[in-house]
Design a protein around this motif. Structure first.
Motif, PDB file in Angstrom:
ATOM      1  N   TRP A   6      -3.414   3.994  -1.496  1.00 25.99           N
ATOM      2  CA  TRP A   6      -3.803   4.671  -0.263  1.00 25.99           C
ATOM      3  C   TRP A   6      -5.042   5.537  -0.491  1.00 25.99           C
ATOM      4  CZ3 TRP A   6      -1.862   3.424   4.320  1.00 25.99           C
ATOM      5  CH2 TRP A   6      -0.615   2.799   4.382  1.00 25.99           C
ATOM      6  N   THR A   7      -5.037   6.295  -1.585  1.00 24.16           N
ATOM      7  CA  THR A   7      -6.154   7.190  -1.882  1.00 24.16           C
ATOM      8  C   THR A   7      -7.436   6.395  -2.112  1.00 24.16           C
ATOM      9  OG1 THR A   7      -4.675   8.863  -2.789  1.00 24.16           O
ATOM     10  CG2 THR A   7      -6.979   8.984  -3.463  1.00 24.16           C
ATOM     11  N   GLY A   8      -7.331   5.269  -2.791  1.00 21.75           N
ATOM     12  CA  GLY A   8      -8.504   4.422  -3.010  1.00 21.75           C
ATOM     13  C   GLY A   8      -9.100   3.929  -1.705  1.00 21.75           C
ATOM     14  N   MET A   9      -8.255   3.524  -0.791  1.00 17.56           N
ATOM     15  CA  MET A   9      -8.734   3.057   0.510  1.00 17.56           C
ATOM     16  C   MET A   9      -9.375   4.197   1.299  1.00 17.56           C
ATOM     17  SD  MET A   9      -8.259  -0.180   0.858  1.00 17.56           S
ATOM     18  CE  MET A   9      -8.390  -0.380   2.614  1.00 17.56           C
ATOM     19  N   ILE A  10      -8.719   5.350   1.309  1.00 27.08           N
ATOM     20  CA  ILE A  10      -9.252   6.512   2.023  1.00 27.08           C
ATOM     21  C   ILE A  10     -10.581   6.937   1.416  1.00 27.08           C
ATOM     22  CG2 ILE A  10      -8.872   8.974   2.474  1.00 27.08           C
ATOM     23  CD1 ILE A  10      -5.835   8.215   2.757  1.00 27.08           C
ATOM     24  N   THR A  11     -10.675   6.944   0.094  1.00 27.41           N
ATOM     25  CA  THR A  11     -11.907   7.317  -0.590  1.00 27.41           C
ATOM     26  C   THR A  11     -13.031   6.333  -0.265  1.00 27.41           C
ATOM     27  OG1 THR A  11     -10.672   8.380  -2.364  1.00 27.41           O
ATOM     28  CG2 THR A  11     -12.954   7.794  -2.841  1.00 27.41           C
ATOM     29  N   LEU A  25      -5.842   6.110   8.116  1.00 23.83           N
ATOM     30  CA  LEU A  25      -5.117   5.734   6.899  1.00 23.83           C
ATOM     31  C   LEU A  25      -4.281   6.887   6.361  1.00 23.83           C
ATOM     32  CD1 LEU A  25      -7.433   3.497   4.693  1.00 23.83           C
ATOM     33  CD2 LEU A  25      -5.190   2.944   5.607  1.00 23.83           C
ATOM     34  N   LEU A  26      -4.830   8.096   6.383  1.00 28.94           N
ATOM     35  CA  LEU A  26      -4.077   9.262   5.924  1.00 28.94           C
ATOM     36  C   LEU A  26      -2.812   9.438   6.755  1.00 28.94           C
ATOM     37  CD1 LEU A  26      -3.832  11.836   4.165  1.00 28.94           C
ATOM     38  CD2 LEU A  26      -5.035  13.024   6.002  1.00 28.94           C
ATOM     39  N   LYS A  27      -2.951   9.354   8.065  1.00 29.72           N
ATOM     40  CA  LYS A  27      -1.787   9.498   8.945  1.00 29.72           C
ATOM     41  C   LYS A  27      -0.767   8.394   8.700  1.00 29.72           C
ATOM     42  CE  LYS A  27      -4.194  12.011  12.553  1.00 29.72           C
ATOM     43  NZ  LYS A  27      -4.678  12.016  13.927  1.00 29.72           N
ATOM     44  N   ASN A  28      -1.242   7.173   8.513  1.00 29.51           N
ATOM     45  CA  ASN A  28      -0.358   6.046   8.236  1.00 29.51           C
ATOM     46  C   ASN A  28       0.352   6.233   6.896  1.00 29.51           C
ATOM     47  OD1 ASN A  28       0.882   3.621   8.759  1.00 29.51           O
ATOM     48  ND2 ASN A  28      -0.882   2.373   8.194  1.00 29.51           N
ATOM     49  N   MET A  29      -0.389   6.712   5.908  1.00 26.54           N
ATOM     50  CA  MET A  29       0.171   6.968   4.581  1.00 26.54           C
ATOM     51  C   MET A  29       1.335   7.965   4.667  1.00 26.54           C
ATOM     52  SD  MET A  29      -1.920   8.765   1.506  1.00 26.54           S
ATOM     53  CE  MET A  29      -1.171   9.267  -0.004  1.00 26.54           C
ATOM     54  N   VAL A  30       1.108   9.068   5.368  1.00 24.97           N
ATOM     55  CA  VAL A  30       2.143  10.099   5.500  1.00 24.97           C
ATOM     56  C   VAL A  30       3.323   9.568   6.304  1.00 24.97           C
ATOM     57  CG1 VAL A  30       2.629  12.369   6.491  1.00 24.97           C
ATOM     58  CG2 VAL A  30       0.521  11.987   5.201  1.00 24.97           C
ATOM     59  N   ARG A  31       3.036   8.821   7.362  1.00 25.06           N
ATOM     60  CA  ARG A  31       4.101   8.246   8.202  1.00 25.06           C
ATOM     61  C   ARG A  31       5.009   7.314   7.393  1.00 25.06           C
ATOM     62  NH1 ARG A  31       1.445   7.324  12.853  1.00 25.06           N
ATOM     63  NH2 ARG A  31       0.182   5.821  11.753  1.00 25.06           N
ATOM     64  N   LYS A  32       4.423   6.626   6.411  1.00 24.95           N
ATOM     65  CA  LYS A  32       5.206   5.700   5.588  1.00 24.95           C
ATOM     66  C   LYS A  32       5.908   6.394   4.417  1.00 24.95           C
ATOM     67  CE  LYS A  32       2.780   1.598   6.906  1.00 24.95           C
ATOM     68  NZ  LYS A  32       3.550   0.407   7.101  1.00 24.95           N
ATOM     69  N   GLY A  33       5.760   7.720   4.329  1.00 24.55           N
ATOM     70  CA  GLY A  33       6.516   8.479   3.344  1.00 24.55           C
ATOM     71  C   GLY A  33       5.795   8.779   2.035  1.00 24.55           C
ATOM     72  N   PHE A  34       4.508   8.484   1.965  1.00 25.88           N
ATOM     73  CA  PHE A  34       3.741   8.782   0.760  1.00 25.88           C
ATOM     74  C   PHE A  34       3.157  10.189   0.867  1.00 25.88           C
ATOM     75  CE2 PHE A  34       3.779   4.191   0.975  1.00 25.88           C
ATOM     76  CZ  PHE A  34       4.089   3.843  -0.328  1.00 25.88           C
ATOM     77  N   VAL A  35       3.156  10.903  -0.245  1.00 19.26           N
ATOM     78  CA  VAL A  35       2.634  12.268  -0.271  1.00 19.26           C
ATOM     79  C   VAL A  35       1.207  12.236  -0.822  1.00 19.26           C
ATOM     80  CG1 VAL A  35       2.952  14.576  -1.227  1.00 19.26           C
ATOM     81  CG2 VAL A  35       4.950  13.186  -0.642  1.00 19.26           C
TER      82      VAL A  35
END
Length: 65
Positions: A6-11, A25-35
């Motif tokens: 996720w971080t690689g994609m956001i970066t 992507l950040l919102k999707n990441m958090v919604r899917k349970g990743f910190v």
């Protein structure tokens, strides 16, 4: 998928100035349970700064501070 993915994609989006995609992507990441980690937030704050989204960047900063 993990936080590094996720971080690689956001970066990547951040590096190229695609603010809305990085934030989605950040919102999707958090919604899917990743910190998000520190690098994730630096990327998001960076793209907000580059694209003039100062208020939105401040909201993210306040959430992690």
């Amino acid at each position: 998928m993990n936080v590094l993915f996720w971080t690689g994609m956001i970066t990547g989006y951040s590096t190229h100035g695609f603010a809305s995609e990085a934030i989605k992507l950040l919102k999707n990441m958090v919604r899917k349970g990743f910190v998000p980690n520190e690098v994730t937030f630096v990327s998001v704050l960076s793209v907000c700064s580059r694209c003039g989204l100062i208020e939105q960047g401040m909201q993210y900063f306040d959430n992690i501070a």
